[in-house]
Design an enzyme around this catalytic site. Structure first.
Site, PDB file in Angstrom:
ATOM      1  NE  ARG A 155      36.312  36.664  10.698  1.00  0.00           N
ATOM      2  CZ  ARG A 155      36.340  35.663  11.569  1.00  0.00           C
ATOM      3  NH1 ARG A 155      37.419  34.913  11.677  1.00  0.00           N
ATOM      4  NH2 ARG A 155      35.318  35.399  12.340  1.00  0.00           N
ATOM      5  CE1 TYR A 207      31.984  37.907   4.876  1.00  0.00           C
ATOM      6  CE2 TYR A 207      34.040  37.682   6.095  1.00  0.00           C
ATOM      7  CZ  TYR A 207      32.657  37.777   6.069  1.00  0.00           C
ATOM      8  OH  TYR A 207      31.970  37.757   7.243  1.00  0.00           O
ATOM      9  N   GLY A 225      35.777  40.519   6.630  1.00  0.00           N
ATOM     10  CA  GLY A 225      36.873  40.299   7.574  1.00  0.00           C
ATOM     11  C   GLY A 225      38.213  40.028   6.894  1.00  0.00           C
ATOM     12  CE  LYS A 237      35.958  40.250  13.146  1.00  0.00           C
ATOM     13  NZ  LYS A 237      35.177  40.524  14.323  1.00  0.00           N
ATOM     14  CG  HIS A 290      36.058  39.617  18.819  1.00  0.00           C
ATOM     15  ND1 HIS A 290      35.817  38.284  18.581  1.00  0.00           N
ATOM     16  CD2 HIS A 290      35.289  40.302  17.921  1.00  0.00           C
ATOM     17  CE1 HIS A 290      34.942  38.168  17.594  1.00  0.00           C
ATOM     18  NE2 HIS A 290      34.608  39.360  17.188  1.00  0.00           N
ATOM     19  CB  SER A 295      30.843  34.022  15.746  1.00  0.00           C
ATOM     20  OG  SER A 295      31.348  32.734  15.603  1.00  0.00           O
ATOM     21  CB  ALA A 296      26.789  31.680  16.704  1.00  0.00           C
ATOM     22  N   GLY A 309      25.248  36.019  20.322  1.00  0.00           N
ATOM     23  CA  GLY A 309      24.359  37.158  20.568  1.00  0.00           C
ATOM     24  C   GLY A 309      25.043  38.466  20.916  1.00  0.00           C
ATOM     25  CE  LYS A 310      31.647  40.912  19.816  1.00  0.00           C
ATOM     26  NZ  LYS A 310      32.072  40.288  18.617  1.00  0.00           N
ATOM     27  CB  THR A 311      24.748  42.054  16.861  1.00  0.00           C
ATOM     28  OG1 THR A 311      26.004  41.769  16.246  1.00  0.00           O
ATOM     29  CG2 THR A 311      24.173  43.297  16.224  1.00  0.00           C
ATOM     30  CB  SER A 314      23.816  37.151   3.563  1.00  0.00           C
ATOM     31  OG  SER A 314      22.765  36.814   4.438  1.00  0.00           O
ATOM     32  CG  ASN A 374      20.404  38.159  28.225  1.00  0.00           C
ATOM     33  OD1 ASN A 374      19.969  37.193  28.859  1.00  0.00           O
ATOM     34  ND2 ASN A 374      20.791  38.069  26.967  1.00  0.00           N
TER      35      ASN A 374
HETATM   36  O1  SAT Z   1      33.671  37.929   9.336  1.00  0.00           O
HETATM   37  S1  SAT Z   1      33.985  39.258   9.832  1.00  0.00           S
HETATM   38  O2  SAT Z   1      35.248  39.246  10.538  1.00  0.00           O
HETATM   39  O3  SAT Z   1      34.035  40.206   8.753  1.00  0.00           O
HETATM   40  C1  SAT Z   1      32.755  39.734  10.899  1.00  0.00           C
HETATM   41  C2  SAT Z   1      32.877  39.123  12.224  1.00  0.00           C
HETATM   42  O4  SAT Z   1      33.174  37.924  12.360  1.00  0.00           O
HETATM   43  O5  SAT Z   1      32.668  39.863  13.194  1.00  0.00           O
HETATM   44 MN    MN Z   2      33.491  39.800  15.314  1.00  0.00          MN
END
Ligand code: SAT
Ligand code: MN
Length: 587
Positions: free
Chosen positions: A71, A199, A201, A208, A228, A250-251, A253-255, A370, A498
């Site tokens: 993004r 890309y 986002g 988004k 979000h 981001s980074a 650990g949401k997923t 990626s 967690n």
């Molecule tokens: O970069 S994206 O917005 O496509 C994915 C994300 O940040 O959740």
């Molecule tokens: Mn996101």
């Protein structure tokens, strides 16, 4: 041939076609035959590479333009009439000025190409949450990603009928010129323009651009929230499932949290987790006075590197069929690899740029950003409620960030307004992966800094106002999995463990577990967190994790004041009051 007689849609598509001048306008119906033909065409044109059908059935590989891998916040704009409505955290330009720039860039940009009309719904078609959109694009890659990430298909034409109530999105990959790359939102016209990027986002406009930036404005006007947030169902040994939402930058650990696997001790007792969403939640007050949530998306657009059978087996499993991989390592046998997948990098493979790749060279084979685009239905722990048009009732909202010090493992806000304060001061420290100084703190309120489509302080006021619409609101919490000791070692193991913290959160939601009140909020007593089977966290460490130190918060409070100063007069009084309380505590 147009698949709708909706005059508003027809007029707008014609207007865009007159501007972009494609050779042909193709109205998509989202059928499997149509998508199969597009995949074949994409392979013929070199846009996609078909992967090993035995090992990765229905999967494809894509390489982006190397200049188009993330993004671009610096080229993302909110173009409402008045600059003050966009606020200090968004780029703004006057709508007419921006439209003149865009007109030049889009002029004839699709000549020699087709313009695809993608009908899509965010959330289940016909759901009270659903919002419909059309994306016009000249990119087959975008079409095929949208087919995974949204509910795309001709039922959207039917559900919309003659209504003008849809989100307009015009996308063109154009020349991929980064100097002419724009991601622009006109919230007052419900329209999005994206050009010179393909890309995720930036170009999958349902994500988004629509589901957060435009939807946050719709939520403000219509009395709901576009956030979000992941949505997770937690099933206890009695079989009761409680749903929580969580927002992290981001980074953080949401997923992983969205696809949590309980530690063995919990699994044996009968705990289980269900994924409803990993990135975006739309939340509405329900008739029962609770807050209900849907995930408006239909797939996961996940970061590949670091995803492994150990770190997140559910995410990995989600990518084993019908998935598009972008910018990862391509192996000779038609499968894929990325850093952190396992300890056996292939020696006979191509990197994300298409060059022969030697893992010993020290160069990364997969781009750090990626991605995999995978259908949510692939996830082994996808919630049975995933397609429920009414959504799921939310008992807790969890905010969090990456903080080495200061912020305890978990605390509960004292009230809704205090919870909004907690979200508004969220911050996260930069990791070595991001640009800027390692450890530098970036405030990212509600993890919405790059995604709020209007003035952030007005957004906080909207959050505060929501309390009046929900008689039985979720409790609001803050977590921090990332506390470290002097040597930089993590004090808390994170991942599945967690769930021990989530158990306390669920206990607080039903008033069945203790806490101590502090000026920051309610904190667990060490005995309130179950550490059975977790010998690596000694009692002393837990005590440290659940304590707060006013001396450490003194600097924090000063930093929050600086953060708040950006929002000027619009800063809601309730948030000023919360900050004042903290100030009098730290002295
Ligand atoms: O970069 S994206 O917005 O496509 C994915 C994300 O940040 O959740
Ligand atoms: Mn996101």
């Amino acid at each position: 041939m147009a698949l709708t007689s909706n005059k508003h849609v027809l007029d707008w598509v014609k207007e865009c076609a007159d501007l972009c001048r494609p050779d042909e306008v193709v109205w998509l119906d989202g059928s499997e035959e149509e998508l199969a033909a597009l995949r074949r065409q994409a392979v013929e044109e070199g846009i996609l590479i078909k992967l090993n059908e035995e090992k990765l059935p229905g999967c494809y590989y894509h390489r982006s333009n190397p200049n188009d891998v993330a993004r671009v916040e610096s080229r993302t704009f909110i173009c409402c009439e008045k600059q003050e409505d966009a606020g200090p955290t968004n780029n703004w330009m006057a709508p007419d000025e921006m439209k003149a720039i865009l007109r030049d860039i889009y002029d004839g940009c699709m000549t020699g190409r087709k313009m695809y009309v993608i009908p899509y719904s965010m959330s289940v078609v016909g759901s009270p949450f659903a919002k419909y959109g059309f994306e016009l694009t000249d990119s087959i890659y975008v079409v095929l990603n949208m087919a995974i990430m949204t509910r795309m298909g001709k039922d959207v034409y039917d559900a919309l009928g003659d209504s003008p109530d849809f989100i307009k999105g015009l996308h063109s990959a154009a020349q991929m010129d980064p100097e002419k790359r724009y991601i622009v939102h006109f919230p007052q016209e419900n329209s999005i323009f994206s050009v010179n990027s393909a890309y995720g986002g930036n170009a999958l406009l349902g994500k988004k651009c629509f589901a957060l930036r435009i939807a946050s404005c719709l939520g403000r006007d219509e009395g709901w929230l576009a956030e979000h947030m992941l949505i997770l169902g937690i099933q206890d040994p009695q079989g009761k499932i409680t749903y929580v939402c969580a927002a992290f930058p981001s980074a953080c650990g949401k997923t992983n949290l969205a696809m949590l696997i309980p530690p063995e001790y919990y699994r044996k007792k009968g705990w289980k987790c269900w994924t409803v969403g990993d990135d975006i939640a739309w939340l509405r007050p329900g008739p029962d006075g609770r807050l209900w949530a849907v995930n408006p998306e239909n797939g996961f657009f996940g970061v590949a590197p670091g995803t492994s059978a150990k770190s997140n087996p559910n995410a990995l499993e989600s990518t084993r069929k019908n998935t598009i991989f972008t910018n990862v390592v391509l192996k000779k046998d038609g499968t894929v690899w990325w850093e952190g997948m396992d300890k056996n990098p292939p020696t006979d493979a191509e990197d994300w740029k298409g060059n022969p790749w030697d893992p010993a060279s020290g160069v990364k084979g997969a781009h750090p950003n990626s991605r995999f685009t995978a259908p949510a239905k692939n996830c082994p722990c996808v919630s049975p409620e995933f397609d429920n048009p009414q959504g799921v009732p939310i008992s807790a909202i969890i905010f969090g960030g990456r903080r080495a010090r200061t912020v305890p493992l978990v605390y509960q806000s004292k009230s809704w307004a205090h919870g909004v304060f907690t979200g508004s001061i969220m911050g996260s420290e930069k990791t070595a992966a991001a640009e800027g100084q390692v450890g530098e703190l970036r405030r990212d309120p509600m993890a919405m800094l790059p995604f709020c489509g209007y003035h952030m302080a007005d957004y906080w006021q909207h959050w505060l106002d929501m309390e009046g619409k929900i008689s039985d609101p979720p409790k609001i919490f803050n977590v921090n999995w990332f506390r470290t000791d002097e040597k930089g070692n993590f004090l808390w193991p994170g991942f599945g463990e967690n769930l021990r913290v989530l158990e306390w959160i669920l206990g607080r939601c039903k008033d069945s577990v203790g806490a101590v009140e502090t000026p920051l909020g309610y904190l667990p007593r060490p005995e309130d967190i179950d550490l059975t089977g977790l010998d690596e966290v000694p009692a002393d460490t837990l005590r440290e994790l659940v304590s707060v130190d006013p001396a450490a918060w003194k600097g924090e409070v000063a930093d929050i004041r600086t953060h708040y100063a950006k929002f000027g007069d619009k800063l809601p009084q309730a948030l000023r009051d919360c900050l004042k309380d903290l100030e009098s505590w730290v002295g």
